[in-house]
Scaffold this active site. Structure first.
Site, PDB file in Angstrom:
ATOM      1  N   GLY A 138       2.617   2.606  -2.414  1.00  0.00           N
ATOM      2  CA  GLY A 138       2.970   3.054  -3.762  1.00  0.00           C
ATOM      3  C   GLY A 138       2.289   4.339  -4.193  1.00  0.00           C
ATOM      4  O   GLY A 138       1.189   4.671  -3.738  1.00  0.00           O
ATOM      5  N   CYS A 145      -0.964   3.578  -5.868  1.00  0.00           N
ATOM      6  CA  CYS A 145      -1.632   2.487  -5.164  1.00  0.00           C
ATOM      7  C   CYS A 145      -2.876   3.019  -4.452  1.00  0.00           C
ATOM      8  O   CYS A 145      -2.837   4.101  -3.885  1.00  0.00           O
ATOM      9  CB  CYS A 145      -0.648   1.952  -4.138  1.00  0.00           C
ATOM     10  SG  CYS A 145      -1.390   0.853  -2.974  1.00  0.00           S
ATOM     11  N   GLY A 156       0.732  -1.260   0.000  1.00  0.00           N
ATOM     12  CA  GLY A 156       0.000   0.000   0.000  1.00  0.00           C
ATOM     13  C   GLY A 156       0.761   1.310   0.000  1.00  0.00           C
ATOM     14  O   GLY A 156       0.122   2.350  -0.016  1.00  0.00           O
TER      15      GLY A 156
HETATM   16  N1  NDP Z   1       2.487  -3.643  -3.266  1.00  0.00           N
HETATM   17  C1  NDP Z   1       1.212  -3.415  -3.252  1.00  0.00           C
HETATM   18  O1  NDP Z   1       0.658  -2.846  -2.292  1.00  0.00           O
HETATM   19  C2  NDP Z   1       0.359  -3.817  -4.402  1.00  0.00           C
HETATM   20  C3  NDP Z   1       0.897  -4.116  -5.623  1.00  0.00           C
HETATM   21  N2  NDP Z   1       0.090  -4.395  -6.707  1.00  0.00           N
HETATM   22  C4  NDP Z   1       0.711  -4.685  -8.010  1.00  0.00           C
HETATM   23  O2  NDP Z   1      -0.263  -4.819  -9.019  1.00  0.00           O
HETATM   24  C5  NDP Z   1      -0.201  -6.119  -9.606  1.00  0.00           C
HETATM   25  C6  NDP Z   1      -1.594  -6.582  -9.979  1.00  0.00           C
HETATM   26  O3  NDP Z   1      -2.359  -6.704  -8.799  1.00  0.00           O
HETATM   27  P1  NDP Z   1      -3.749  -7.447  -8.711  1.00  0.00           P
HETATM   28  O4  NDP Z   1      -4.300  -7.580 -10.079  1.00  0.00           O
HETATM   29  O5  NDP Z   1      -4.538  -6.725  -7.677  1.00  0.00           O
HETATM   30  O6  NDP Z   1      -3.468  -8.878  -8.108  1.00  0.00           O
HETATM   31  P2  NDP Z   1      -2.318  -9.963  -8.377  1.00  0.00           P
HETATM   32  O7  NDP Z   1      -1.918 -10.007  -9.792  1.00  0.00           O
HETATM   33  O8  NDP Z   1      -1.279  -9.754  -7.398  1.00  0.00           O
HETATM   34  O9  NDP Z   1      -3.135 -11.279  -8.009  1.00  0.00           O
HETATM   35  C7  NDP Z   1      -2.448 -12.498  -7.788  1.00  0.00           C
HETATM   36  C8  NDP Z   1      -3.381 -13.613  -7.423  1.00  0.00           C
HETATM   37  O10 NDP Z   1      -3.737 -13.498  -6.031  1.00  0.00           O
HETATM   38  C9  NDP Z   1      -5.157 -13.596  -5.881  1.00  0.00           C
HETATM   39  N3  NDP Z   1      -5.614 -12.767  -4.754  1.00  0.00           N
HETATM   40  C10 NDP Z   1      -6.338 -13.177  -3.703  1.00  0.00           C
HETATM   41  N4  NDP Z   1      -6.557 -12.200  -2.838  1.00  0.00           N
HETATM   42  C11 NDP Z   1      -5.984 -11.121  -3.333  1.00  0.00           C
HETATM   43  C12 NDP Z   1      -5.881  -9.771  -2.908  1.00  0.00           C
HETATM   44  N5  NDP Z   1      -6.401  -9.335  -1.762  1.00  0.00           N
HETATM   45  N6  NDP Z   1      -5.245  -8.910  -3.694  1.00  0.00           N
HETATM   46  C13 NDP Z   1      -4.716  -9.306  -4.856  1.00  0.00           C
HETATM   47  N7  NDP Z   1      -4.758 -10.564  -5.306  1.00  0.00           N
HETATM   48  C14 NDP Z   1      -5.385 -11.462  -4.558  1.00  0.00           C
HETATM   49  C15 NDP Z   1      -5.679 -13.131  -7.208  1.00  0.00           C
HETATM   50  O11 NDP Z   1      -6.914 -13.758  -7.459  1.00  0.00           O
HETATM   51  P3  NDP Z   1      -8.221 -12.893  -7.733  1.00  0.00           P
HETATM   52  O12 NDP Z   1      -7.832 -11.786  -8.676  1.00  0.00           O
HETATM   53  O13 NDP Z   1      -9.155 -13.889  -8.325  1.00  0.00           O
HETATM   54  O14 NDP Z   1      -8.642 -12.397  -6.399  1.00  0.00           O
HETATM   55  C16 NDP Z   1      -4.659 -13.623  -8.205  1.00  0.00           C
HETATM   56  O15 NDP Z   1      -4.880 -14.959  -8.544  1.00  0.00           O
HETATM   57  C17 NDP Z   1       0.476  -6.980  -8.533  1.00  0.00           C
HETATM   58  O16 NDP Z   1       1.054  -8.128  -9.089  1.00  0.00           O
HETATM   59  C18 NDP Z   1       1.457  -6.002  -7.957  1.00  0.00           C
HETATM   60  O17 NDP Z   1       2.578  -5.885  -8.794  1.00  0.00           O
HETATM   61  C19 NDP Z   1      -1.258  -4.395  -6.564  1.00  0.00           C
HETATM   62  C20 NDP Z   1      -1.858  -4.094  -5.377  1.00  0.00           C
HETATM   63  C21 NDP Z   1      -1.084  -3.843  -4.180  1.00  0.00           C
HETATM   64  N1  LIG Z   2      -1.738  -1.115  -4.517  1.00  0.00           N
HETATM   65  C1  LIG Z   2      -1.112  -1.033  -5.689  1.00  0.00           C
HETATM   66  N2  LIG Z   2       0.228  -1.029  -5.709  1.00  0.00           N
HETATM   67  C2  LIG Z   2       0.810  -0.992  -6.893  1.00  0.00           C
HETATM   68  C3  LIG Z   2       0.092  -0.942  -8.082  1.00  0.00           C
HETATM   69  N3  LIG Z   2       0.958  -0.930  -9.097  1.00  0.00           N
HETATM   70  C4  LIG Z   2       2.163  -0.994  -8.542  1.00  0.00           C
HETATM   71  N4  LIG Z   2       2.086  -1.020  -7.209  1.00  0.00           N
HETATM   72  C5  LIG Z   2       3.157  -1.082  -6.234  1.00  0.00           C
HETATM   73  O1  LIG Z   2       3.806   0.193  -6.150  1.00  0.00           O
HETATM   74  C6  LIG Z   2       5.211   0.011  -6.278  1.00  0.00           C
HETATM   75  C7  LIG Z   2       5.890   1.276  -6.752  1.00  0.00           C
HETATM   76  O2  LIG Z   2       5.687   2.294  -5.816  1.00  0.00           O
HETATM   77  P1  LIG Z   2       6.189   3.807  -6.045  1.00  0.00           P
HETATM   78  O3  LIG Z   2       5.740   4.544  -4.822  1.00  0.00           O
HETATM   79  O4  LIG Z   2       7.672   3.736  -6.172  1.00  0.00           O
HETATM   80  O5  LIG Z   2       5.544   4.322  -7.282  1.00  0.00           O
HETATM   81  C8  LIG Z   2       5.311  -1.177  -7.204  1.00  0.00           C
HETATM   82  O6  LIG Z   2       6.568  -1.805  -7.195  1.00  0.00           O
HETATM   83  C9  LIG Z   2       4.209  -2.071  -6.656  1.00  0.00           C
HETATM   84  O7  LIG Z   2       4.604  -2.788  -5.531  1.00  0.00           O
HETATM   85  C10 LIG Z   2      -1.325  -0.914  -8.013  1.00  0.00           C
HETATM   86  O8  LIG Z   2      -2.039  -0.820  -9.024  1.00  0.00           O
HETATM   87  N5  LIG Z   2      -1.877  -0.955  -6.793  1.00  0.00           N
END
Ligand code: NDP
Ligand SMILES: Nc1nc2c(ncn2[C@@H]2O[C@H](COP(=O)(O)O)[C@@H](O)[C@H]2O)c(=O)[nH]1
Ligand code: K
EC number: 1.7.1.7
Length: 346
Positions: free
Chosen positions: A183, A186, A181
């Site tokens: 980002g 994000c 969270g």
């Molecule tokens: N660092 C961070 O805070 C975050 C980073 N991201 C970035 O965005 C990319 C895409 O995210 P996103 O499409 O949301 O999910 P992911 O691509 O990370 O999802 C991966 C798998 O986990 C499952 N899953 C179950 N619970 C959760 C949950 N609470 N959040 C996410 N996945 C879950 C998804 O299934 P299903 O979709 O069916 O639930 C999916 O099969 C991530 O790979 C990451 O790089 C995204 C959000 C937070």
């Molecule tokens: N919750 C979400 N986090 C995301 C998403 N896309 C990427 N990211 C995360 O943010 C960092 C980069 O952070 P920054 O502050 O340097 O810009 C990246 O590596 C992911 O972990 C998203 O859509 N939702």
């Protein structure tokens, strides 16, 4: 229900306390680090700052620019096998030290990963990246990946607590990616209420990882070179950047002209923009957890890198660290209620 009452800190809550130093110049500071890994037999030398595996940041072009300066790029997972083959055909072998191939945890992801690695066996780093690193399915995927690729350096994330860092290291990860969270694009904390202030996440996760001989990446939340320095000071072995590397020539994303200014599009990998592009829309049982923004066009990433590396070298001289490795030992953070003077900023 229970509450933990100790306050968790973010980058904005602290500053470095300056210390006496024998360093005469910022040029005396070395930002290179050398790492051995918990599972992989590889060793790594470089500047431990990495571009995030977002399709607007972790591009092949970014990897070429960053590797010139010994910085790392987690290449995003949306390049096809043929694009990978094309990219690596022009790549000198040493450049494999500075790139990771990224993957999600679906069957399609692991099939594609297997093909990319089979055809590009010199790739050394695999980045297994999901939003929520707490699921059993994810831990099992890490285990399975370790079994398939005993010699590769495996990065896995994201998590924010020590016990899950330990679990992932025991499952076969060498490096655990930390951050839920923080980002810049994000919205997870708004959509779900889940998160952990990044400085405390780093401190707690670094302690857990180092206890087992693993490393961590601080992922997300850095908005200035000072934030990156704070992440290293808190114990991060690597720092991953999204927004700070967006908007450059090497970044992906559309160019947008508006009111005589040039912008580049930047969006979260969980935004509706990314989901429309890669999976044909947002699934009906979930919400987008990312923003789409326009960032001012910043030219070649090289200039931004100099600003970042110069800032961190300066941090090191303020606390007497001649090498980045010493920064955390020489760090005393003070809790603060102010950061920069904003009188002349908009
Ligand atoms: N660092 C961070 O805070 C975050 C980073 N991201 C970035 O965005 C990319 C895409 O995210 P996103 O499409 O949301 O999910 P992911 O691509 O990370 O999802 C991966 C798998 O986990 C499952 N899953 C179950 N619970 C959760 C949950 N609470 N959040 C996410 N996945 C879950 C998804 O299934 P299903 O979709 O069916 O639930 C999916 O099969 C991530 O790979 C990451 O790089 C995204 C959000 C937070
Ligand atoms: N919750 C979400 N986090 C995301 C998403 N896309 C990427 N990211 C995360 O943010 C960092 C980069 O952070 P920054 O502050 O340097 O810009 C990246 O590596 C992911 O972990 C998203 O859509 N939702
Ligand atoms: K990422």
């Amino acid at each position: 229900m229970r509450i933990e009452y100790d306050i968790k800190l973010g980058f904005k809550d602290v500053m470095f306390r300056p210390k006496r130093s024998t360093l005469k110049s910022r040029s005396e500071v070395s930002l290179e680090r050398e790492f051995k890994f918990l599972h992989s037999p590889e060793t790594w030398t470089g500047i431990p700052i990495m571009a995030a595996n977002m399709d607007t940041v972790g591009t092949f072009e970014m990897a070429l620019a960053l590797s010139e300066k010994k910085l790392f790029t987690a290449i995003h997972k949306h390049y096809s096998l043929s694009k990978w083959n094309n990219f690596t055909s022009n790549l000198t072998k040493d450049k494999n030290n500075f790139i990771a191939v990224s993957t999600g945890i679906g069957q399609n992801d692991s099939d594609k990963l297997a093909k990319i690695i089979q055809q590009n066996p010199n790739i050394k780093f695999i980045c297994i990246d999901v939003a929520n690193g707490y699921s059993e399915h994810f831990a099992n995927f890490v285990k399975q990946t370790r079994e398939l690729y005993p010699k590769k350096v495996i990065i896995a994330g994201n998590v924010v607590t020590g016990e899950m860092v330990e679990e992932l290291l025991l499952c076969g990860a060498d490096i655990v990616k930390v951050g839920i969270g923080p980002g810049s694009v994000c919205t997870t904390r708004v959509k779900t209420g889940v998160g952990y202030p990044q400085l405390s996440a780093i401190i707690e996760c670094a302690d857990a990882a180092h206890g087992l001989g693993g490393q961590i990446i601080s992922d997300g939340g850095c908005t200035t070179p000072g934030d990156i320095a704070k992440a290293f000071g808190a114990g991060a072995d690597f720092v991953m950047l999204g927004g700070m590397l967006a908007g450059h020539d090497e970044s992906g994303g559309k160019i947008i002209e508006s009111n005589g200014k040039t912008y580049k599009q930047f969006y979260g990998m969980s935004s509706s923009t990314a989901m429309d592009k890669h999976v044909g829309g947002v699934a009906n049982y979930r919400a987008s957890e990312g923003k789409t923004v326009e960032v001012l066009y910043k030219g070649a990433v090289e200039n931004t890198l100099q600003d970042i590396l110069g800032g961190i070298r300066s941090t090191c001289t303020y606390v007497g660290a001649s090498r980045l490795k010493e920064l955390t030992k020489r760090t005393t953070f003070i809790r603060v209620n102010e950061q920069e003077n904003t009188i002349y900023s908009k």
